[in-house]
Motif scaffolding. Sequence first.
Motif, PDB file in Angstrom:
ATOM      1  N   THR A 109      24.885  73.084 124.960  1.00 26.10           N
ATOM      2  CA  THR A 109      24.851  71.590 124.784  1.00 26.10           C
ATOM      3  C   THR A 109      26.705  71.610 125.433  1.00 26.10           C
ATOM      4  O   THR A 109      27.669  72.067 125.198  1.00 26.10           O
ATOM      5  CB  THR A 109      25.127  70.905 123.133  1.00 26.10           C
ATOM      6  OG1 THR A 109      23.979  70.545 122.815  1.00 26.10           O
ATOM      7  CG2 THR A 109      25.419  69.255 123.786  1.00 26.10           C
ATOM      8  N   THR A 111      30.781  70.358 126.094  1.00 29.25           N
ATOM      9  CA  THR A 111      31.651  70.080 125.353  1.00 29.25           C
ATOM     10  C   THR A 111      32.825  69.956 126.102  1.00 29.25           C
ATOM     11  O   THR A 111      33.736  68.201 125.655  1.00 29.25           O
ATOM     12  CB  THR A 111      31.982  71.201 124.635  1.00 29.25           C
ATOM     13  OG1 THR A 111      32.591  71.638 124.852  1.00 29.25           O
ATOM     14  CG2 THR A 111      30.928  71.274 123.178  1.00 29.25           C
ATOM     15  N   GLU A 130      26.985  64.464 118.719  1.00 29.94           N
ATOM     16  CA  GLU A 130      26.560  65.467 119.006  1.00 29.94           C
ATOM     17  C   GLU A 130      25.447  65.671 119.017  1.00 29.94           C
ATOM     18  O   GLU A 130      24.642  66.473 120.170  1.00 29.94           O
ATOM     19  CB  GLU A 130      25.639  65.441 117.444  1.00 29.94           C
ATOM     20  CG  GLU A 130      24.812  66.798 117.313  1.00 29.94           C
ATOM     21  CD  GLU A 130      24.788  67.346 115.448  1.00 29.94           C
ATOM     22  OE1 GLU A 130      23.485  68.074 115.221  1.00 29.94           O
ATOM     23  OE2 GLU A 130      25.178  65.523 114.352  1.00 29.94           O
ATOM     24  N   TYR A 131      24.326  64.254 119.596  1.00 28.74           N
ATOM     25  CA  TYR A 131      23.649  64.138 120.503  1.00 28.74           C
ATOM     26  C   TYR A 131      24.023  63.118 121.796  1.00 28.74           C
ATOM     27  O   TYR A 131      23.156  63.769 122.863  1.00 28.74           O
ATOM     28  CB  TYR A 131      22.109  63.570 119.181  1.00 28.74           C
ATOM     29  CG  TYR A 131      21.632  64.911 118.083  1.00 28.74           C
ATOM     30  CD1 TYR A 131      20.795  65.574 118.970  1.00 28.74           C
ATOM     31  CD2 TYR A 131      21.908  64.355 117.156  1.00 28.74           C
ATOM     32  CE1 TYR A 131      20.507  66.139 117.852  1.00 28.74           C
ATOM     33  CE2 TYR A 131      21.900  64.965 116.134  1.00 28.74           C
ATOM     34  CZ  TYR A 131      20.850  65.712 116.491  1.00 28.74           C
ATOM     35  OH  TYR A 131      20.629  66.897 115.602  1.00 28.74           O
ATOM     36  N   ASP A 133      26.752  60.393 123.891  1.00 27.93           N
ATOM     37  CA  ASP A 133      28.599  60.432 123.825  1.00 27.93           C
ATOM     38  C   ASP A 133      28.286  59.420 125.141  1.00 27.93           C
ATOM     39  O   ASP A 133      27.454  59.756 126.089  1.00 27.93           O
ATOM     40  CB  ASP A 133      29.044  61.385 123.856  1.00 27.93           C
ATOM     41  CG  ASP A 133      30.187  61.134 123.884  1.00 27.93           C
ATOM     42  OD1 ASP A 133      30.817  59.998 123.612  1.00 27.93           O
ATOM     43  OD2 ASP A 133      31.478  62.497 123.538  1.00 27.93           O
ATOM     44  N   HIS A 154      28.658  74.382 123.825  1.00 28.84           N
ATOM     45  CA  HIS A 154      28.477  75.371 123.163  1.00 28.84           C
ATOM     46  C   HIS A 154      27.041  76.243 123.075  1.00 28.84           C
ATOM     47  O   HIS A 154      26.168  75.491 123.773  1.00 28.84           O
ATOM     48  CB  HIS A 154      28.117  74.761 121.863  1.00 28.84           C
ATOM     49  CG  HIS A 154      29.344  73.977 120.868  1.00 28.84           C
ATOM     50  ND1 HIS A 154      30.467  75.176 120.680  1.00 28.84           N
ATOM     51  CD2 HIS A 154      29.246  72.612 120.569  1.00 28.84           C
ATOM     52  CE1 HIS A 154      31.758  74.516 120.518  1.00 28.84           C
ATOM     53  NE2 HIS A 154      30.976  73.003 120.849  1.00 28.84           N
TER      54      HIS A 154
END
Length: 169
Positions: A109, A111, A130-131, A133, A154
């Motif tokens: 994912t 960041t 987390e899922y 933005d 990540h």
Amino acid sequence: DYFQAVVEANSSSVYGYTLKSLTKINGNQDFSKLTASASSELIESSSSHLATNAIDGNLKTAWVEDANGVGRNEWIKLENKDGSPITVCAIEFALGYQRSEDHFAGNGTPTKVLIETDSGFKMTTELGGEYTDCVILGEEEQTKWIKVTILDAHAGTMFEDTCISEISL
């Protein structure tokens, strides 16, 4: 549509802040006119994880970069098929591979990303959701293209490949 809230710390408030302004952001991009390209795309025997997956409106598909590691400096670029300008003031990301919880956990994912346009706009931003933005660009931009470059990510529990399920302008 989205709203941008500007708040100020306020210790005497029950919430700890005071709302200073609230601005409506119209989400009116016609995605059928968009095309996407990328620095790399993961092609597997069973499926292709193309850049266009990030603009297909389907969370069960994703653009997956195909570089070594977590995809630092890999990018995806959106533009109108006919070359006409895109109006954008915010970008919403569906981060990771959201096909299932296992796909999400197993893959990388982003960041931190760099957002650029052909008009010279550049913005580096951390992606903290987390899922999903939403990144507010500030002023409305008229641009022929918008490019998102992965600066950090990540790794997943199974793969380092970094994924973006959807990008909305």
